[in-house]
Write a protein that holds these residues in place. Structure first.
Motif, PDB file in Angstrom:
ATOM      1  N   ASN A   1     -37.376 -35.487  -5.739  1.00 24.99           N
ATOM      2  CA  ASN A   1     -38.446 -36.420  -6.078  1.00 24.99           C
ATOM      3  C   ASN A   1     -39.533 -36.423  -5.006  1.00 24.99           C
ATOM      4  O   ASN A   1     -39.234 -36.454  -3.802  1.00 24.99           O
ATOM      5  CB  ASN A   1     -37.902 -37.838  -6.230  1.00 24.99           C
ATOM      6  N   MET A   2     -40.781 -36.392  -5.445  1.00 27.49           N
ATOM      7  CA  MET A   2     -41.903 -36.459  -4.517  1.00 27.49           C
ATOM      8  C   MET A   2     -41.909 -37.799  -3.790  1.00 27.49           C
ATOM      9  O   MET A   2     -41.572 -38.832  -4.361  1.00 27.49           O
ATOM     10  CB  MET A   2     -43.220 -36.303  -5.278  1.00 27.49           C
ATOM     11  N   LEU A   3     -42.324 -37.784  -2.539  1.00 30.08           N
ATOM     12  CA  LEU A   3     -42.470 -39.010  -1.769  1.00 30.08           C
ATOM     13  C   LEU A   3     -43.784 -39.697  -2.150  1.00 30.08           C
ATOM     14  O   LEU A   3     -44.832 -39.032  -2.232  1.00 30.08           O
ATOM     15  CB  LEU A   3     -42.464 -38.717  -0.276  1.00 30.08           C
ATOM     16  N   VAL A   4     -43.740 -41.003  -2.344  1.00 31.37           N
ATOM     17  CA  VAL A   4     -44.959 -41.745  -2.660  1.00 31.37           C
ATOM     18  C   VAL A   4     -46.004 -41.537  -1.573  1.00 31.37           C
ATOM     19  O   VAL A   4     -47.204 -41.366  -1.863  1.00 31.37           O
ATOM     20  CB  VAL A   4     -44.647 -43.247  -2.816  1.00 31.37           C
ATOM     21  N   GLN A   5     -45.574 -41.533  -0.323  1.00 29.37           N
ATOM     22  CA  GLN A   5     -46.509 -41.458   0.804  1.00 29.37           C
ATOM     23  C   GLN A   5     -46.930 -40.031   1.134  1.00 29.37           C
ATOM     24  O   GLN A   5     -47.615 -39.797   2.116  1.00 29.37           O
ATOM     25  CB  GLN A   5     -45.901 -42.124   2.045  1.00 29.37           C
ATOM     26  N   GLY A   6     -46.542 -39.073   0.286  1.00 29.65           N
ATOM     27  CA  GLY A   6     -46.984 -37.701   0.474  1.00 29.65           C
ATOM     28  C   GLY A   6     -46.313 -37.021   1.647  1.00 29.65           C
ATOM     29  O   GLY A   6     -45.219 -37.395   2.066  1.00 29.65           O
ATOM     30  N   PRO A   7     -47.014 -35.999   2.163  1.00 28.76           N
ATOM     31  CA  PRO A   7     -48.386 -35.586   1.891  1.00 28.76           C
ATOM     32  C   PRO A   7     -48.500 -34.661   0.678  1.00 28.76           C
ATOM     33  O   PRO A   7     -47.500 -34.143   0.191  1.00 28.76           O
ATOM     34  CB  PRO A   7     -48.762 -34.819   3.169  1.00 28.76           C
ATOM     35  N   GLY A   8     -49.743 -34.492   0.212  1.00 32.47           N
ATOM     36  CA  GLY A   8     -50.023 -33.557  -0.868  1.00 32.47           C
ATOM     37  C   GLY A   8     -50.504 -34.251  -2.122  1.00 32.47           C
ATOM     38  O   GLY A   8     -50.804 -35.448  -2.126  1.00 32.47           O
ATOM     39  N   MET A   9     -50.592 -33.479  -3.207  1.00 32.57           N
ATOM     40  CA  MET A   9     -50.936 -34.057  -4.506  1.00 32.57           C
ATOM     41  C   MET A   9     -49.677 -34.684  -5.070  1.00 32.57           C
ATOM     42  O   MET A   9     -48.743 -33.995  -5.467  1.00 32.57           O
ATOM     43  CB  MET A   9     -51.488 -32.995  -5.453  1.00 32.57           C
ATOM     44  N   THR A  10     -49.640 -36.011  -5.085  1.00 35.24           N
ATOM     45  CA  THR A  10     -48.407 -36.718  -5.425  1.00 35.24           C
ATOM     46  C   THR A  10     -48.308 -37.084  -6.893  1.00 35.24           C
ATOM     47  O   THR A  10     -47.209 -37.300  -7.394  1.00 35.24           O
ATOM     48  CB  THR A  10     -48.277 -38.002  -4.598  1.00 35.24           C
ATOM     49  N   HIS A  11     -49.433 -37.214  -7.603  1.00 38.94           N
ATOM     50  CA  HIS A  11     -49.320 -37.610  -9.009  1.00 38.94           C
ATOM     51  C   HIS A  11     -50.614 -37.400  -9.769  1.00 38.94           C
ATOM     52  O   HIS A  11     -51.687 -37.235  -9.188  1.00 38.94           O
ATOM     53  CB  HIS A  11     -48.887 -39.078  -9.135  1.00 38.94           C
ATOM     54  N   THR A  12     -50.475 -37.408 -11.075  1.00 35.11           N
ATOM     55  CA  THR A  12     -51.589 -37.574 -11.983  1.00 35.11           C
ATOM     56  C   THR A  12     -51.316 -38.845 -12.775  1.00 35.11           C
ATOM     57  O   THR A  12     -50.238 -39.430 -12.671  1.00 35.11           O
ATOM     58  CB  THR A  12     -51.759 -36.362 -12.907  1.00 35.11           C
ATOM     59  N   CYS A  13     -52.305 -39.304 -13.541  1.00 35.80           N
ATOM     60  CA  CYS A  13     -52.207 -40.621 -14.171  1.00 35.80           C
ATOM     61  C   CYS A  13     -52.434 -40.526 -15.673  1.00 35.80           C
ATOM     62  O   CYS A  13     -53.364 -39.858 -16.126  1.00 35.80           O
ATOM     63  CB  CYS A  13     -53.238 -41.565 -13.557  1.00 35.80           C
ATOM     64  N   PHE A  14     -51.575 -41.214 -16.428  1.00 35.20           N
ATOM     65  CA  PHE A  14     -51.719 -41.326 -17.872  1.00 35.20           C
ATOM     66  C   PHE A  14     -52.040 -42.780 -18.222  1.00 35.20           C
ATOM     67  O   PHE A  14     -51.346 -43.695 -17.781  1.00 35.20           O
ATOM     68  CB  PHE A  14     -50.431 -40.894 -18.572  1.00 35.20           C
ATOM     69  N   GLN A  15     -53.086 -42.961 -19.014  1.00 32.15           N
ATOM     70  CA  GLN A  15     -53.477 -44.293 -19.464  1.00 32.15           C
ATOM     71  C   GLN A  15     -53.210 -44.447 -20.951  1.00 32.15           C
ATOM     72  O   GLN A  15     -53.310 -43.481 -21.716  1.00 32.15           O
ATOM     73  CB  GLN A  15     -54.967 -44.553 -19.219  1.00 32.15           C
ATOM     74  N   THR A  16     -52.885 -45.685 -21.335  1.00 28.76           N
ATOM     75  CA  THR A  16     -52.688 -46.028 -22.745  1.00 28.76           C
ATOM     76  C   THR A  16     -53.155 -47.456 -22.963  1.00 28.76           C
ATOM     77  O   THR A  16     -53.205 -48.257 -22.018  1.00 28.76           O
ATOM     78  CB  THR A  16     -51.199 -45.963 -23.149  1.00 28.76           C
ATOM     79  N   PRO A  17     -53.482 -47.824 -24.208  1.00 30.69           N
ATOM     80  CA  PRO A  17     -53.622 -49.249 -24.512  1.00 30.69           C
ATOM     81  C   PRO A  17     -52.270 -49.941 -24.342  1.00 30.69           C
ATOM     82  O   PRO A  17     -51.215 -49.321 -24.513  1.00 30.69           O
ATOM     83  CB  PRO A  17     -54.064 -49.266 -25.980  1.00 30.69           C
ATOM     84  N   GLU A  18     -52.303 -51.211 -24.000  1.00 32.98           N
ATOM     85  CA  GLU A  18     -51.063 -51.950 -23.784  1.00 32.98           C
ATOM     86  C   GLU A  18     -50.140 -51.892 -24.999  1.00 32.98           C
ATOM     87  O   GLU A  18     -48.916 -51.790 -24.857  1.00 32.98           O
ATOM     88  CB  GLU A  18     -51.390 -53.404 -23.447  1.00 32.98           C
ATOM     89  N   GLU A  19     -50.736 -51.918 -26.202  1.00 34.07           N
ATOM     90  CA  GLU A  19     -49.904 -51.959 -27.404  1.00 34.07           C
ATOM     91  C   GLU A  19     -49.255 -50.607 -27.718  1.00 34.07           C
ATOM     92  O   GLU A  19     -48.381 -50.521 -28.588  1.00 34.07           O
ATOM     93  CB  GLU A  19     -50.721 -52.439 -28.608  1.00 34.07           C
ATOM     94  N   PHE A  20     -49.687 -49.547 -27.018  1.00 37.71           N
ATOM     95  CA  PHE A  20     -49.042 -48.235 -27.154  1.00 37.71           C
ATOM     96  C   PHE A  20     -48.541 -47.797 -25.769  1.00 37.71           C
ATOM     97  O   PHE A  20     -48.811 -46.691 -25.328  1.00 37.71           O
ATOM     98  CB  PHE A  20     -50.013 -47.206 -27.725  1.00 37.71           C
ATOM     99  N   SER A  21     -47.807 -48.662 -25.130  1.00 38.00           N
ATOM    100  CA  SER A  21     -47.454 -48.549 -23.719  1.00 38.00           C
ATOM    101  C   SER A  21     -46.909 -47.182 -23.322  1.00 38.00           C
ATOM    102  O   SER A  21     -45.865 -46.737 -23.811  1.00 38.00           O
ATOM    103  CB  SER A  21     -46.411 -49.616 -23.377  1.00 38.00           C
ATOM    104  N   GLY A  22     -47.624 -46.524 -22.398  1.00 29.20           N
ATOM    105  CA  GLY A  22     -47.123 -45.278 -21.846  1.00 29.20           C
ATOM    106  C   GLY A  22     -45.863 -45.489 -21.029  1.00 29.20           C
ATOM    107  O   GLY A  22     -44.988 -44.618 -20.994  1.00 29.20           O
ATOM    108  N   TYR A  23     -45.768 -46.638 -20.372  1.00 30.07           N
ATOM    109  CA  TYR A  23     -44.551 -46.968 -19.620  1.00 30.07           C
ATOM    110  C   TYR A  23     -43.335 -46.909 -20.535  1.00 30.07           C
ATOM    111  O   TYR A  23     -42.328 -46.264 -20.217  1.00 30.07           O
ATOM    112  CB  TYR A  23     -44.706 -48.356 -19.006  1.00 30.07           C
ATOM    113  N   ASP A  24     -43.430 -47.584 -21.679  1.00 29.50           N
ATOM    114  CA  ASP A  24     -42.307 -47.594 -22.616  1.00 29.50           C
ATOM    115  C   ASP A  24     -42.007 -46.197 -23.134  1.00 29.50           C
ATOM    116  O   ASP A  24     -40.844 -45.791 -23.258  1.00 29.50           O
ATOM    117  CB  ASP A  24     -42.605 -48.522 -23.790  1.00 29.50           C
TER     118      ASP A  24
END
Length: 279
Positions: A40-63
């Motif tokens: 697992n990548m470390l949150v504190q890096g170093p490096g490119m640690t993540h990309t981001c996915f967005q969704t409306p709340e009613e189509f929760s990407g988290y879920d």
């Protein structure tokens, strides 16, 4: 041509491309990496640690990611209401330890300033917004990218003593600095983080273009001109631009050793060119 592009002889790889409404997400398997251990990548890096996915709340990407088997890093039973402004956040890991950020947007709470993407009307309920580079020296990295991209960041912040950030990162008393570059008029962003607690360590050397983990691409209108301009500015390229498939491409390392690439579609009207993705 692929050997030249990636800087490795006898390269063998398979690639799958996922098309988001506004970006392409490429998954590449190199045969020489099949037995490389993953973690697992470390949150504190170093490096490119993540990309981001967005969704409306009613189509929760988290879920959706959790149901697909993602390992949630953030604390609690759901995404974190980080700032109380209508967006919830969480970090998670895919099966290979790559970290992803999940943002859920409540457009009613966000109010008039939140423009719903047009692709929602087409039933496209998940999109990508940013890449995150974590560095031991945020001023140095920010100055580097401001020089090669020829524009300045639009926002900076220092964050400490925020319980919601502790919950999101799963780190007690997290403290960090952050800088954002706006890459288009909508939401595409490059964000740079420097963790002060826990401290981001310095990465020494250059990551390989075929290494496990993340790299990112910037699409340009004239790759030969951009290659020459950035080379004059000291960007460390793996090769000259190479024609491979539907794109001219060239890989490089930034001042922290992170891997990125420039690309230009052979056909400017290609459906896989970013401007066409957003039509």
């Amino acid at each position: 041509d692929a050997d030249k592009l990636f800087g490795r002889a006898d390269i063998e790889f398979e690639i799958a491309v996922l098309e988001a409404p506004n970006m392409l997400f490429e998954l590449i398997e190199f045969s020489h990496n099949r037995d490389v251990p993953i973690s697992n990548m470390l949150v504190q890096g170093p490096g490119m640690t993540h990309t981001c996915f967005q969704t409306p709340e009613e189509f929760s990407g988290y879920d959706r990611f959790e149901q697909a088997g993602a390992e949630i890093l953030s604390r609690g039973d759901g995404p974190v209401d980080l700032l109380g402004q209508g967006v919830t956040y969480a970090y998670a890991y895919d099966p290979e330890g790559n970290m992803i950020e999940l943002e859920q947007l409540d457009f009613e709470r966000l109010g008039e300033n939140a423009k719903k993407p047009a692709w929602l009307d087409q039933g496209l309920t998940m999109w990508m917004t940013q890449v995150a580079l974590v560095t031991h020296d945020i001023e140095r990295l920010t100055d580097y990218y401001a020089k090669i991209m020829d524009f300045d960041p639009y926002r900076e912040a220092a964050i400490a003593n925020r319980v919601t950030f502790d919950d999101t990162t799963d780190i007690d008393n997290v403290a960090l600095k952050v800088t954002w570059f706006r890459m288009d008029p909508r939401a595409k962003t490059m964000e740079f983080w420097q963790y002060d607690n826990p401290k981001t360590t310095e990465f020494v050397g250059n990551r390989l273009s075929t290494a496990l983990g993340y790299s990112y691409s910037i699409e340009v209108g004239d790759i030969q001109a951009e290659y020459a301009r950035m080379a004059d500015l000291g960007v460390d390229f793996v090769s000259e631009p190479v024609l491979l498939g539907e794109f001219w491409q060239v890989y490089a390392n930034d001042i922290d050793g992170n891997v990125f690439s420039l690309r230009q579609a052979v056909d400017p009207n290609s459906p896989y060119s970013v401007p066409q993705l957003e039509l």
